[in-house]
Design a protein around this motif. Sequence first.
Motif, mmCIF file in Angstrom:
data_model
loop_
_atom_site.group_PDB
_atom_site.id
_atom_site.type_symbol
_atom_site.label_atom_id
_atom_site.label_comp_id
_atom_site.label_asym_id
_atom_site.label_seq_id
_atom_site.Cartn_x
_atom_site.Cartn_y
_atom_site.Cartn_z
ATOM 1 N N SER A 191 4.595 -0.333 -11.708
ATOM 2 C CA SER A 191 3.469 -0.068 -10.982
ATOM 3 C C SER A 191 2.449 -1.408 -11.174
ATOM 4 N N LEU A 230 1.633 6.847 -6.777
ATOM 5 C CA LEU A 230 0.862 7.880 -6.945
ATOM 6 C C LEU A 230 1.156 9.412 -6.775
ATOM 7 N N ASN A 231 1.627 9.447 -5.370
ATOM 8 C CA ASN A 231 2.107 10.794 -4.915
ATOM 9 C C ASN A 231 3.184 11.448 -5.427
ATOM 10 N N THR A 252 7.778 11.138 -0.599
ATOM 11 C CA THR A 252 7.773 10.336 0.470
ATOM 12 C C THR A 252 7.956 11.526 1.644
ATOM 13 N N ARG A 279 2.209 1.674 -3.557
ATOM 14 C CA ARG A 279 1.130 2.204 -4.349
ATOM 15 C C ARG A 279 1.278 3.959 -4.015
ATOM 16 N N THR A 280 0.938 4.085 -2.628
ATOM 17 C CA THR A 280 0.714 5.676 -2.554
ATOM 18 C C THR A 280 2.079 6.469 -3.023
ATOM 19 N N LEU A 281 3.119 6.014 -2.541
ATOM 20 C CA LEU A 281 4.471 6.710 -3.049
ATOM 21 C C LEU A 281 4.239 6.889 -4.676
ATOM 22 N N THR A 310 3.120 -3.762 -8.330
ATOM 23 C CA THR A 310 2.359 -3.420 -7.195
ATOM 24 C C THR A 310 1.130 -3.674 -7.107
ATOM 25 N N LYS A 313 0.939 -1.128 -0.033
ATOM 26 C CA LYS A 313 -0.081 0.057 0.042
ATOM 27 C C LYS A 313 0.916 1.322 -0.074
ATOM 28 N N ARG A 314 1.984 1.226 0.700
ATOM 29 C CA ARG A 314 2.974 2.329 0.816
ATOM 30 C C ARG A 314 3.581 2.593 -0.650
#
Length: 182
Positions: A129, A54-55, A58, A50-52, A132, A47-48
């Motif tokens: 990705s 997308l965003n 960090t 994927r978040t990184l 992921t 999940k981290r």
Amino acid sequence: MQDTSKQYDEAIAQCRELFINKMKDYGPSWRILRPRSVTDQIFIKAKRIRTLELNGETKVGEGIWPEFIGIINYGIIGLIQLKLGYSDTVDISKEQALELYDKFIADTKNLMIAKNTDYGEAWRDMRISSYTDLILTKIQRTKEIENHGGATLVSEGIDANYQDMINYSVFALIKHNERENS
């Protein structure tokens, strides 16, 4: 043509070194984890990632590569826990834990080699990705199987899902290492 087997071993060497160093700090304290908890640890890491992805940034200073290493090491821990069952105490030595690590990574690499032959190294043309997303899908499948007490009708079991998560993570590390070395 890249040597996938050699690249796989190089990526695993990074993971194994961290596994050894963590055991120097904590011993095989993970023996207490139930497989469901291992699955959740892998979920947190995926999940981290994927978040990184997308965003693109960090807040804690670590990128996605340590998380892929974590997925690999927790995947091996998961395979060990499935084989031995969890324990209320640390019941194996660091040496035994490392022997099990090596056994399960060898089994997982052999699976990769077989699938890689059948799929013609398709992973090389995939985006990181996508690995992921596939890992997150495998986690969801694993949770469903866990919710059914480990029973499946026609699907692979939890162990096969852990192995696939490990192999997708190794592919990500191989691609990362190729970029770093080019």
